[in-house]
Design an enzyme around this catalytic site. Structure first.
Site, PDB file in Angstrom:
ATOM      1  CG  ASP A  32       7.865  28.985 -12.458  1.00 43.64           C
ATOM      2  OD1 ASP A  32       7.057  28.982 -11.502  1.00 43.64           O
ATOM      3  OD2 ASP A  32       8.003  28.044 -13.260  1.00 43.64           O
ATOM      4  CG  LEU A  82       2.903  -0.622   8.955  1.00 41.56           C
ATOM      5  CD1 LEU A  82       2.047   0.123   7.941  1.00 41.56           C
ATOM      6  CD2 LEU A  82       2.362  -0.412  10.359  1.00 41.56           C
ATOM      7  CD  GLU A 111      -2.180   7.199   7.418  1.00 36.55           C
ATOM      8  OE1 GLU A 111      -1.054   6.842   7.055  1.00 36.55           O
ATOM      9  OE2 GLU A 111      -2.431   7.662   8.539  1.00 36.55           O
ATOM     10  CE  LYS A 113       3.177  -0.868   3.070  1.00 35.64           C
ATOM     11  NZ  LYS A 113       4.360  -0.762   2.266  1.00 35.64           N
ATOM     12  CG  ASP A 115       6.516   1.126  -3.551  1.00 38.98           C
ATOM     13  OD1 ASP A 115       7.328   0.888  -2.633  1.00 38.98           O
ATOM     14  OD2 ASP A 115       6.452   0.449  -4.595  1.00 38.98           O
ATOM     15  CD  GLU A 171       7.482   5.505   2.234  1.00 35.72           C
ATOM     16  OE1 GLU A 171       7.350   5.723   3.467  1.00 35.72           O
ATOM     17  OE2 GLU A 171       7.818   4.409   1.778  1.00 35.72           O
ATOM     18  CE1 TYR A 224       3.161   6.784  14.688  1.00 33.80           C
ATOM     19  CE2 TYR A 224       5.214   5.840  13.884  1.00 33.80           C
ATOM     20  CZ  TYR A 224       4.244   5.938  14.853  1.00 33.80           C
ATOM     21  OH  TYR A 224       4.350   5.172  15.985  1.00 33.80           O
ATOM     22  CE  LYS A 286      -0.200   4.816   9.758  1.00 36.09           C
ATOM     23  NZ  LYS A 286       0.407   6.079   9.329  1.00 36.09           N
ATOM     24  CE  LYS A 310       3.302  -5.217  -0.035  1.00 37.60           C
ATOM     25  NZ  LYS A 310       4.496  -4.405  -0.160  1.00 37.60           N
ATOM     26  CB  CYS A 404      23.267  -6.729 -36.444  1.00 42.75           C
ATOM     27  SG  CYS A 404      22.261  -5.239 -36.466  1.00 42.75           S
ATOM     28  CB  CYS A 407      23.450  -4.319 -40.719  1.00 39.21           C
ATOM     29  SG  CYS A 407      24.518  -4.570 -39.302  1.00 39.21           S
ATOM     30  CB  CYS A 422      25.297  -4.187 -34.189  1.00 36.63           C
ATOM     31  SG  CYS A 422      25.765  -4.000 -35.919  1.00 36.63           S
ATOM     32  CB  CYS A 428      24.291  -0.932 -38.343  1.00 39.03           C
ATOM     33  SG  CYS A 428      22.907  -1.685 -37.505  1.00 39.03           S
TER      34      CYS A 428
HETATM   35  S1  IVH Z   1       3.054   3.902   9.148  1.00 42.00           S
HETATM   36  C1  IVH Z   1       4.627   1.972  13.006  1.00 42.00           C
HETATM   37  N1  IVH Z   1       1.846   4.833   7.000  1.00 42.00           N
HETATM   38  O1  IVH Z   1       5.411   1.219   4.678  1.00 42.00           O
HETATM   39  C2  IVH Z   1       4.026   2.457  11.731  1.00 42.00           C
HETATM   40  N2  IVH Z   1       3.836   3.563   6.703  1.00 42.00           N
HETATM   41  O2  IVH Z   1       5.833  -1.606   6.267  1.00 42.00           O
HETATM   42  C3  IVH Z   1       4.991   3.048  10.802  1.00 42.00           C
HETATM   43  N3  IVH Z   1       4.562   3.382   4.362  1.00 42.00           N
HETATM   44  O3  IVH Z   1       8.262   1.510   6.681  1.00 42.00           O
HETATM   45  C4  IVH Z   1       4.609   3.181   9.401  1.00 42.00           C
HETATM   46  N4  IVH Z   1       2.922   4.564   3.484  1.00 42.00           N
HETATM   47  O4  IVH Z   1       7.982   3.158   4.781  1.00 42.00           O
HETATM   48  C5  IVH Z   1       2.885   4.116   7.482  1.00 42.00           C
HETATM   49  N5  IVH Z   1       0.703   5.768   5.196  1.00 42.00           N
HETATM   50  C6  IVH Z   1       1.730   5.066   5.678  1.00 42.00           C
HETATM   51  C7  IVH Z   1       2.713   4.516   4.824  1.00 42.00           C
HETATM   52  C8  IVH Z   1       3.761   3.758   5.388  1.00 42.00           C
HETATM   53  C9  IVH Z   1       4.033   3.885   3.236  1.00 42.00           C
HETATM   54  C10 IVH Z   1       5.766   2.519   4.397  1.00 42.00           C
HETATM   55  C11 IVH Z   1       6.769   2.934   5.447  1.00 42.00           C
HETATM   56  C12 IVH Z   1       6.916   1.761   6.363  1.00 42.00           C
HETATM   57  C13 IVH Z   1       6.322   0.624   5.571  1.00 42.00           C
HETATM   58  C14 IVH Z   1       5.557  -0.293   6.502  1.00 42.00           C
END
Ligand code: IVH
Length: 665
Positions: A32, A82, A111, A113, A115, A171, A224, A286, A310, A404, A407, A422, A428
């Site tokens: 670093d 999706l 893949e 997903k 969050d 993301e 994507y 996909k 999900k 409280c 106390c 409090c 306290c």
């Molecule tokens: S593909 C047309 N791949 O989930 C396809 N989305 O409801 C576009 N997300 O808005 C999305 N991981 O924010 C894709 N591996 C992944 C993802 C992903 C998270 C989110 C993304 C999207 C939502 C889909």
């Protein structure tokens, strides 16, 4: 001068490579320290040679100074979401629909997903040109300046086989560890906590100040690619290319052929995802071939070639045994549910957070209730509902405590606030101990000790307030159980060393409610010594930029307490810094003395915050709205028409940034 340009470019290239090694590959090849040295070298060259400025230089990652609300930009290709599925039967249905629709062989890319917050990045000739949030799917916010600070996003691509122009979507994520640190810090300041890393990440991305974004260490995964001339017809293969160009592509991305392979992937990641540094909430499937994707097309809302599965939110049902109340250092009282122990995603849960009285009322909680406990994206489990059919007629409704728990003092609540306090800050115990603990922290007085140290010293009656720390003798400390001479001496030495901590940090260390680090800095500049601050009225305090009523009242209340003034006076005797150091004072002028200035619009030379600081530094007052008392308006681009009109009608002159800078020169 050509060799300077070459030198700059070589440094940029080298630093980009190190960033990629560190943030994308997680395998740095230099220290670093060496990295910072090279970055500094580049930064100095760039300052000397502004003609070679480049918005994509690695020096720009720390955040530029632009400061405006976000421009709305229309997406070139709409950002769709999706279709969600929750059962394996629905995944099978998807697979069968694809098979039927294509009537040919196909591959499915599995893949994770992620969050987080979705983002669309545009690259032209290998350079990042734009980053737009999803927004409503049709148009989003231009957050390019903020995204440039994210180290795992390449500003300039590697290699030379990328399309001249393309988009890549993915993301933006805040890692769990960063999220936890951030919330810990916010809890200390009694600021509202972020519920999960997704909220914290998207809040960060919408920050007006890229420097704050840079400090929050966001990460990214891309999944994507879109454009006219993509390298191959395979989604998976394109992602592997993107990886070569420097993007962070998840190693969990996998090509599958059969449903069995897909389910094996789902089962594996449902468990393994808990070990990932970032939040995930499912799997995305996909169709790999882009031609096949086109053939399948879209429904009115979603692609037919992809689907999300999900993960189940982890839930359990258990009994609410009791509610207890915790008292923080500023006296804030938070309710906690005590539960009959239950297993939830591998850990035993016995407690859940209840936030405040409103939340308890919302759930209409009764003791002995059967409650649903969930561990969503949050760290502490929460109660999401009650099975009222199981409630007995004699089960008692939970009423927020009136006194409280530590106390016995009756609790108070400010108008419009959700939290009870409090008010007994003098005797306290958790408030006393909490205040001392806060005083010791790194950002406060940086004294070598934590909650355990305070617990020992307080229980042994060696300290009762922060000033007592300075009378401690190592001999007294070393007499305590589990304290060796060496650690006792270290503690006392580090207490003595803290007398050189600057004034602003001392103000923060006092632990006045709502006075966090930033507020403390502003106060220190506006009131260059503690006597001036102690004498300030609420009306005078709110004149300071960003100090509102709530903070002002809290400061006045703090200094109206005799015991607090006594502590300050004792600290002063021990030599604690209670005034702004000379070098900062000497930069202050009175060039704007008595002038009230309103800042409006966006600027080129400095950020709004910098102009605000300059006004204060030169003795002027920042004011939020234009009135007959306003002397000048410092007007930049995009100043609103309503403001201009008001300025004109009141005859208040609007000055440009150039004129302003001239005034304070
Ligand atoms: S593909 C047309 N791949 O989930 C396809 N989305 O409801 C576009 N997300 O808005 C999305 N991981 O924010 C894709 N591996 C992944 C993802 C992903 C998270 C989110 C993304 C999207 C939502 C889909």
């Amino acid at each position: 001068m050509d060799h300077i340009k070459q030198q700059i470019e070589a440094l940029r290239e080298e630093l980009n490579k190190h960033n990629h090694d560190y943030y994308v590959l997680s395998s740095p090849t230099i220290s670093d320290f060496e990295f910072d040295k090279k970055l500094k070298e580049l930064s100095e060259l760039e300052t000397l040679h502004p003609e070679y400025f480049d918005a994509n230089s690695p020096t720009q990652r720390v955040g530029s100074d632009i400061n405006k609300s976000f421009r709305q930009v229309k997406h070139r290709y709409p950002m769709l979401s999706l279709g969600n599925t929750y059962t394996e039967a629905e995944v099978t249905d998807f697979y069968n629909r694809v098979q039927k629709g294509l009537n040919d062989e196909f591959e499915i890319v599995c893949e994770l997903k992620y969050d987080g917050t979705s983002i669309s990045l545009t690259y032209v000739n290998g350079e990042l040109t734009q980053a737009i949030t999803r927004g409503d799917g049709v148009q989003g916010d231009d957050v390019t300046a903020n995204v440039r600070t994210i180290r795992s996003i390449p500003l300039r691509l590697h290699g030379n086989d990328y399309p001249a122009e393309f988009e890549i979507r993915g993301e933006i994520l805040m890692p769990w560890s960063v999220f936890e640190d951030l919330n810990k810090e916010r809890a200390e300041q009694e600021e509202a906590l972020f519920a999960n890393p997704r909220n914290a990440g998207s809040g960060t991305l919408k920050q007006q100040d890229p420097k704050i974004v840079a400090s929050r260490k966001l990460d990214s995964y891309l999944y994507y690619m879109l454009g006219e001339n993509l390298p191959t017809d395979g989604h998976y293969e394109n992602l592997m290319k993107a990886k070569e160009w420097g993007f962070k592509i998840s190693d969990a991305t996998k090509k599958c052929k059969t449903l069995d392979e897909i389910f094996a992937y789902v089962h594996y990641w449902d468990i393994e995802r808990k070990n990932l540094p970032v939040a995930t909430d499912g799997i995305v499937l996909k169709v790999n071939s882009l031609t096949q994707q086109r053939n399948l097309g879209y429904t009115s809302k979603f692609p037919r070639w992809a689907i999300a599965f999900k993960f189940q939110a982890e839930k359990a049902v258990t009994t609410l045994e009791s509610v207890s109340y915790q008292v923080g250092r500023t006296g804030a009282v938070t309710p906690v549910a005590n539960l009959k122990a239950v297993k939830l995603s591998g850990t035993t849960v016995k407690r859940a957070s209840l936030y405040n009285e409103d939340y308890i009322n919302l759930l209409d909680l009764h003791i002995n209730d059967q409650v649903y406990v969930e561990k969503g994206g949050e760290i502490i489990p929460k109660i999401t509902g009650v099975d009222t059919t199981k409630r007995g007629i004699f089960d008692e409704k939970v009423e927020f405590t009136k006194n409280c728990p530590e106390c016995g003092t009756p609790l108070v609540k400010d108008d419009g606030e959700a939290i009870y306090y409090c008010p007994n800050d003098i005797s306290c115990p958790p408030q006393i101990k909490g205040r001392i603990e806060h005083f010791l922290t790194r950002k406060a007085m940086n004294i070598a000790g934590g909650s355990e140290t305070v617990e020992h010293l307080y229980n042994a009656r060696l300290i009762h307030n922060i000033a007592d720390l300075y009378t401690l003798k190592w001999q007294d400390v070393s007499r305590l159980e589990r304290w060796a001479e060496k650690s006792a001496r270290n503690l006392v030495d580090s207490i003595h060393a803290s007398v050189s901590v600057p004034y602003a940090r001392v103000l923060y260390a006092l632990g006045i409610r709502y006075v966090g680090e930033t507020v403390a800095k502003k106060l220190a500049l506006a009131f260059p010594n503690i006597d001036a601050l102690m004498a300030a009225s609420a009306e005078e305090l709110v004149q300071v930029d960003e100090i509102g009523d709530r903070i002002a009242q809290s400061i006045v209340r703090y200094f109206s307490e005799i015991s607090n003034v006594e502590v300050v006076n004792k600290l002063r005797e021990f030599g604690i810094q209670f005034e702004l150091s000379e070098d900062i004072v000497s930069q202050r002028t009175e060039k704007l003395k008595g002038l009230s200035i309103v800042i409006s619009g966006t600027f080129e030379k400095h950020s709004r915050d910098e102009y605000k600081a300059m006004i204060e530094q030169n003795g002027g007052k920042n004011s939020g709205s234009i009135s007959s008392k306003t002397n000048y308006i410092l007007g930049g681009d995009n100043m609103g028409p309503a403001k201009l009109e008001k300025a004109e009608s009141l005859g208040v002159p609007v000055i440009s940034e150039e004129v302003f800078l001239e005034m304070i020169k």
